[in-house]
Design an enzyme around this catalytic site. Structure first.
Site, mmCIF file in Angstrom:
data_model
loop_
_atom_site.group_PDB
_atom_site.id
_atom_site.type_symbol
_atom_site.label_atom_id
_atom_site.label_comp_id
_atom_site.label_asym_id
_atom_site.label_seq_id
_atom_site.Cartn_x
_atom_site.Cartn_y
_atom_site.Cartn_z
ATOM 1 N N ASP A 8 0.869 -1.174 0.000
ATOM 2 C CA ASP A 8 0.000 0.000 0.000
ATOM 3 C C ASP A 8 0.907 1.227 0.000
ATOM 4 O O ASP A 8 1.901 1.258 0.733
ATOM 5 C CB ASP A 8 -0.840 0.054 1.275
ATOM 6 C CG ASP A 8 -2.085 -0.820 1.229
ATOM 7 O OD1 ASP A 8 -2.118 -1.760 0.416
ATOM 8 O OD2 ASP A 8 -3.004 -0.574 2.027
ATOM 9 N N HIS B 245 4.593 -7.611 0.019
ATOM 10 C CA HIS B 245 4.111 -8.858 -0.565
ATOM 11 C C HIS B 245 4.767 -9.129 -1.921
ATOM 12 O O HIS B 245 5.285 -8.231 -2.570
ATOM 13 C CB HIS B 245 2.589 -8.804 -0.709
ATOM 14 C CG HIS B 245 1.878 -8.701 0.611
ATOM 15 N ND1 HIS B 245 1.268 -9.771 1.206
ATOM 16 C CD2 HIS B 245 1.711 -7.649 1.459
ATOM 17 C CE1 HIS B 245 0.742 -9.390 2.370
ATOM 18 N NE2 HIS B 245 1.001 -8.102 2.540
ATOM 19 N N SER C 280 8.443 3.242 4.689
ATOM 20 C CA SER C 280 9.663 3.483 3.930
ATOM 21 C C SER C 280 9.374 3.366 2.445
ATOM 22 O O SER C 280 8.328 3.811 1.984
ATOM 23 C CB SER C 280 10.769 2.521 4.364
ATOM 24 O OG SER C 280 12.009 2.960 3.853
#
Length: 282
Positions: free
Chosen positions: A85, A142, A244
């Protein structure tokens, strides 16, 4: 403010914040988490556990899971899934070995990958995708494609902030900050997933290694070719304990980006960001 970064004790500040984030101070921790949620406008209804009382520490809150049904992973066989995200900082074609950091700011694959020309040569004229995870975002990372882990290179470095203002002002930021370069073998060729550290980020963590800690020897290369560590598209491979940047690299002529994905646009993990180009086997 960004000009102050070079003078701040980056690692000391990050260690202090990292230590504070592990403290379990009961009602005080819950109060601080509520302030954080209010300040950043975090939607806790997306969290697997919306109740603040579920999180004994800031780290537990930072690494919270989301409700799985809210982040379906793209099902098209050739699709590349967003690993995170966040906000798309930049994306597109690598010009020779030059990547765009921001307007008027570039850096090289060789520098990003630890000054290893042979490793960098595999991505010349390829494609890249850079995503920024803000403090309010989900912090787990992911897998974009099915793949097998072959190598991880931990490169020590600075801990500049990676927020948009810093990216636009700090030269070669991503090639100077601490980072973990994860190389995967996919059916479509090599893929790099690079986890970039930043100021106040507690640590970089991967599911196969745990917390990635700098060593006295400098760059550390971990070879996993004989370990047969495989991941399916959408599976978790790591996390940050604050927020980050993640960078993807692909070799030349192996992928096409989704035209709906553009710099400064928002993304959710699992969304379609591109498709792979089938490689013909002679």
């Amino acid at each position: 403010m960004t000009k102050l970064h070079k003078y701040l004790p980056q690692r000391t500040l990050s260690k202090i914040v990292g230590w504070l984030a592990t403290r379990e101070w009961g009602l005080l921790t819950q109060w601080a988490i509520r302030l954080f949620i209010r300040h950043y406008g975090i939607n806790m209804q997306e969290a697997q556990y919306p109740d603040i009382g579920h999180y004994p520490s800031f780290n537990a809150f930072f690494t919270r899971y989301l409700k799985r049904e809210l982040r379906p992973v793209v099902e098209e066989p050739l699709a590349i899934a967003s690993p995170v995200d966040g906000i798309i900082s930049e994306m597109g074609q690598i010009k020779g070995e030059n990547l765009i950091q921001a307007k008027n700011h570039h850096y090289t694959i060789t520098a990003l990958l630890g000054e290893d020309p042979s490793r960098a040569s595999q991505f010349l004229d390829g494609d890249f995708f850079t995503a920024y995870l803000a403090p309010k975002n989900y912090h787990r990372i992911h897998m974009p494609l099915d793949g097998r882990l072959i190598e991880m290179i931990h490169i020590p470095g600075k801990l500049f902030s990676v927020n948009p203002a810093s990216v636009q002002t700090v030269p070669r930021l991503f090639a100077r900050n601490e980072r973990a370069v994860c190389l995967f073998e996919t059916e479509n060729g090599l893929m790099a997933v690079i986890l970039v550290g930043a100021m106040l980020v507690g640590s970089i963590n991967t599911v196969w290694h745990g917390t990635v800690v700098p060593t006295a020897e400098g760059i550390a290369v971990h070879n996993y070719r004989e370990k047969n560590i495989k991941f399916k598209r959408g599976e978790e491979i790591g996390h940050f304990k604050m927020g980050s940047t993640v960078i993807l690299l692909f070799p030349k002529n192996t992928i096409q980006w989704n035209p709906n994905c553009q710099p400064k646009g928002t993304i959710c993990y699992g969304e379609n960001i591109g498709t792979v180009s089938l490689i013909e086997v002679a």
